[in-house]
Scaffold this motif. Structure first.
Motif, mmCIF file in Angstrom:
data_model
loop_
_atom_site.group_PDB
_atom_site.id
_atom_site.type_symbol
_atom_site.label_atom_id
_atom_site.label_comp_id
_atom_site.label_asym_id
_atom_site.label_seq_id
_atom_site.Cartn_x
_atom_site.Cartn_y
_atom_site.Cartn_z
ATOM 1 N N PRO A 24 -10.032 -4.253 -3.341
ATOM 2 C CA PRO A 24 -10.102 -2.914 -3.962
ATOM 3 C C PRO A 24 -9.467 -1.828 -3.088
ATOM 4 N N THR A 25 -9.358 -2.103 -1.773
ATOM 5 C CA THR A 25 -8.781 -1.133 -0.848
ATOM 6 C C THR A 25 -7.743 -1.819 0.025
ATOM 7 N N CYS A 26 -6.906 -1.031 0.669
ATOM 8 C CA CYS A 26 -5.891 -1.583 1.574
ATOM 9 C C CYS A 26 -6.585 -2.193 2.788
ATOM 10 N N CYS A 65 0.845 -1.190 0.000
ATOM 11 C CA CYS A 65 0.000 0.000 0.000
ATOM 12 C C CYS A 65 0.883 1.244 0.000
ATOM 13 N N GLY A 77 -7.500 1.095 4.555
ATOM 14 C CA GLY A 77 -8.717 1.352 3.805
ATOM 15 C C GLY A 77 -8.566 2.277 2.624
ATOM 16 N N ALA A 78 -7.325 2.681 2.307
ATOM 17 C CA ALA A 78 -7.118 3.592 1.174
ATOM 18 C C ALA A 78 -7.500 2.913 -0.134
ATOM 19 N N GLU A 79 -8.157 3.681 -1.005
ATOM 20 C CA GLU A 79 -8.578 3.133 -2.288
ATOM 21 C C GLU A 79 -7.494 3.332 -3.342
ATOM 22 N N ASN A 80 -7.426 2.346 -4.246
ATOM 23 C CA ASN A 80 -6.478 2.400 -5.371
ATOM 24 C C ASN A 80 -5.039 2.674 -4.916
ATOM 25 N N SER A 81 -4.678 2.166 -3.739
ATOM 26 C CA SER A 81 -3.337 2.421 -3.202
ATOM 27 C C SER A 81 -2.426 1.209 -3.295
#
Length: 751
Positions: free
Chosen positions: A498-500, A460, A504-508
């Motif tokens: 889809p998230t970490c 991430c 919880g970060a998206e597209n990371s």
């Protein structure tokens, strides 16, 4: 559990045998320390090697009548077992109608068990598997009735079958459907209509005898000299070991096929061991071209019925040549007279689970116990084999040049510090320019990276979390085409999130490093018109798919081959002239004793795919450490000098092959139990001159399939055998609850 204690499982209704009957020991294919005693009924005289059914508790199990092996050294013999009173012995239930196991095979099984410190029954299990039981039953064939029924409706498909059967040869449903190119249902329909009558075929003998006089090659010079020497070894008989060393493309396969021909002329059977199932595809074509028919095949992807037929054909002698993976070594050959171990340096010959053994080394033992020759074949022999040559134990035949006038490829190192790829990419401009020129000349190229998947690590960007296997201390490998993350140690898979999962970060989530899928993506973007074929164990479904891939390359339907280590194994692609090794440094890191040796062997084999015909080949090695001895040896082509340097580094510390090595792997689901047992082993470790114990320490893969792992290494000088030391040492320690101790004699992997 002691073998004698099974008498307590004797059911009340079983009556003890009367005195005077024959006492026999029966080894069962199970993890017991030795055979069990039974009594033979008066109407069932038994001899060593007979395959029988015996009661075990309330079950019936298949086993083999066994006897002590006088050839085992005292230090290697299993501990004596308590004798059971004759009156308490249970009778043998049945003598099976199967060929008895020969004394040579029984002694071999005992030897392997003693050497690897494995229960002898588990070694026997590799010979006597449950699906081998039963003589192959006669199958049903079909012949047309005469006259045909008046009401029979003739279709084109039915007419094909009737025309095929006019020669009067009864065939099975499958054979008819294949030969007539129709579905099995058409055959059944004709039978139901009364147009075909069923006939019993004899017991299957599915392997036609290879003809040693069919299509012999014309060999000259070095090839003819080596062929004559190997032929003479087979003619003379007796135990001997020959190393057939030759550069890639020097005709080693053709030479040892002539040794097989000599073996067949003597009326004996031959066994060829290959390290990789996929290798059998092109190898089978060569064999069929030489001998006019295919050999028997033995590996894990062969169906059970075919394996049963091969087992019986090996036992009755009708399978005169068997080619297979390492387990083929345990087939019950009737009259084995030659073993060939192709690519003898390959670590794939080492079985790492169950009975842990090296098939190359055990093949030498089987040849010695039975008194016939064995040939070890490689372009890059292992240091163990070269040390045996140096000591005079093995004969050495060398082929220094390629067959048919082909030249060795030109090798260049691309220093990635001076010629880096564009940011985020992995192919240097120096390599891509060579690829473009190769395609312009209508020639084929290959890219090699020994790493499956898209990327070996996913992390991430926001919090630094790394996607790790929940069951192993290993990173999850991204397989982008399947949209999954996978552990290559335990086969755990999970969807790409889809998230970490931590922040919880998206597209990371970002792929770090290249795998073969990522290199394929880069190559497609660079060369959109190139026809690309990917060869890896998870993209090829088995030998059939591999054979089709090889055929496409040979037919020039492919411009670029991208592969993992499967592409390094003996393929002959005459139009392939460029090999690019994406990460030549991969495999050199870590503390593996054999890292340098394995890397030069693998890369030398990959490089050997280039320029095997008349057009010269080129090899480009992408490296960040071009000064490394492995890179310099590949650049100079001086494999012998590198191996001499490797030997000089190992001799002073009596590292293998100049000393002996054994590993203890202590594992448990509870880390404290694993640590406790490992510490106890450490406290009671043997000591003395020429003996060294290293560890305990966490294994590099400290958790595997939810089991915590600790390792201990025992190292001795060559004159001290490790097996008696290990047997005494392990006898002093009682493993904790749920703790397993695996013994690896002559370890190849240190994970």
């Amino acid at each position: 559990m002691e073998p004698a204690s099974f008498s307590s499982l004797l059911p009340e209704q079983d009556k003890p045998p009367t005195p005077g009957r024959q006492r026999v020991s029966v080894l069962l294919p199970m993890p017991f320390p030795g055979p069990f005693d039974y009594v033979a009924p008066t109407n069932m005289p038994l001899k060593a090697g007979d395959i029988v059914v015996v009661p075990l508790g309330r079950r019936r199990e298949t086993g083999v009548v066994w006897e002590p092996n006088p050839a085992l050294p005292a230090d290697f013999a299993p501990p004596p077992q308590r004798s059971v009173d004759m009156a308490r012995l249970r009778p043998v239930a049945e003598l099976l109608d199967l060929p008895p196991l020969s004394a040579e095979l029984r002694h071999f099984i005992d030897w392997v068990a003693a050497y690897t410190l494995s229960p002898p029954g588990m070694v026997l299990a590799m010979t006597l598997r449950l699906h081998m039981r039963g003589v192959p039953t006669p199958s049903t064939g079909w012949l047309p009735v005469s006259p045909l029924p008046d009401t029979l409706r003739i279709t084109p498909a039915r007419q094909k079958i009737l025309d095929l059967l006019q020669d009067g040869t009864a065939r099975t449903t499958t054979d008819i459907a294949t030969a007539a190119a129709v579905g099995p249902g058409v055959v059944k329909g004709l039978a139901d209509a009364g147009a075909l009558k069923a006939v019993k075929l004899g017991p299957e003998r599915p392997f036609a005898a290879p003809d040693p006089h069919h299509n012999p090659p014309v060999l000259e010079g070095e090839q003819a000299t080596a062929t004559a020497a190997l032929h003479e070894t087979v003619d003379n008989g007796g135990f001997s070991v020959t190393l057939l060393e030759g550069v890639t493309g020097s005709g080693k396969t053709e030479i040892y096929l002539e040794a097989i021909a000599a073996c067949l002329e003597k009326g004996k059977q031959a066994l060829v061991l290959l390290p990789e199932i996929a290798l059998s595809a092109q190898w089978m074509q060569r064999f069929t071209r030489r001998f006019g028919t295919q050999p028997a095949i033995w590996h894990s992807e062969v169906g059970q019925r075919a394996r049963r037929l091969t087992w019986h054909a090996a036992a009755n002698g009708s399978a005169t040549v068997v080619v297979g993976a390492r387990s083929a070594l345990f087939l019950p050959f009737e009259n084995l007279g030659l073993i060939i171990v192709d690519e003898e340096h390959e670590s794939l010959f080492k079985q790492e689970e169950g009975v842990i053994y090296n098939a190359r080394d055990m093949a030498v033992v089987r040849a010695r116990l039975s008194g016939f020759p064995i040939a070890l074949v490689s372009a890059t022999p292992s240091l163990e084999t070269l040390a045996n040559v140096e000591a005079g134990r093995y004969r050495h035949l060398i082929l220094p040049s390629r067959h048919g006038g082909a030249s060795m490829p030109e090798t260049r190192i691309v220093d990635m510090r001076d010629h880096p790829p564009p940011r985020g990419l992995f192919l240097s401009p120096a390599l891509t320019e060579e690829m473009a020129a190769t395609f312009d000349r209508q020639e084929q190229a290959m890219l090699f990276l020994n790493r499956r998947g898209y990327a070996p690590l996913t992390l991430c960007r926001a919090c630094g979390h790394r996607m790790e296997c929940p069951h192993c201390t290993a990173w999850l490998v991204e397989h982008r085409a399947k949209k999954i993350l996978s552990c290559h140690y335990c086969d755990h898979t999970e969807p790409m999130p889809p998230t970490c999962p931590t922040c919880g970060a998206e597209n990371s989530l970002t792929a770090i490093g290249p795998g073969i899928e990522r290199i394929t993506e880069e190559a497609r973007n660079l060369f959109p018109d190139a026809r690309i074929l990917v060869m890896a164990s998870d993209t090829l479904g088995g030998p059939a798919a591999t054979a089709e891939a090889v055929a496409k390359i040979s037919r020039r339907e492919v411009d670029l081959v991208i592969g993992t280590q499967i592409v390094a194994k003996g393929w002959h692609f005459p139009h392939l002239t460029l090999v690019g090794i994406v990460d030549a440094d991969l495999g050199l890191g870590g503390g593996d004793l054999r890292a340098g040796e394995r890397t030069i062997q693998l890369l030398h084999q990959v490089a050997g795919r280039a320029g095997r015909a008349t057009t010269p080949g080129r090899v480009l090695l992408q490296s960040y450490t071009p000064e490394h001895p492995v890179m310099q040896a590949l650049l100079s082509g001086d494999f012998d000098a590198f191996m001499a340097q490797e030997a000089a580094q190992r001799r002073p510390g009596f590292w293998p092959p100049y000393g002996r090595l054994a590993a203890l792997i202590i594992s448990a689901e509870d880390a404290r139990e694993a640590d406790s047992t490992a510490a106890e082993l450490g406290r009671k470790a043997p000591y003395g001159e020429g003996i060294q114990v290293l560890g305990p320490a966490p294994a590099p893969i400290a958790v595997l399939r939810n089991r915590h792992r600790r390792r201990i290494l025992l190292r001795t000088v060559r004159s001290i055998a490790v097996q008696p030391i290990l047997r005494r040492w392990l006898g002093m320690v009682k493993p904790g609850k749920g703790v397993r101790i695996d013994v690896d004699i002559d370890p190849v992997s240190f994970l």
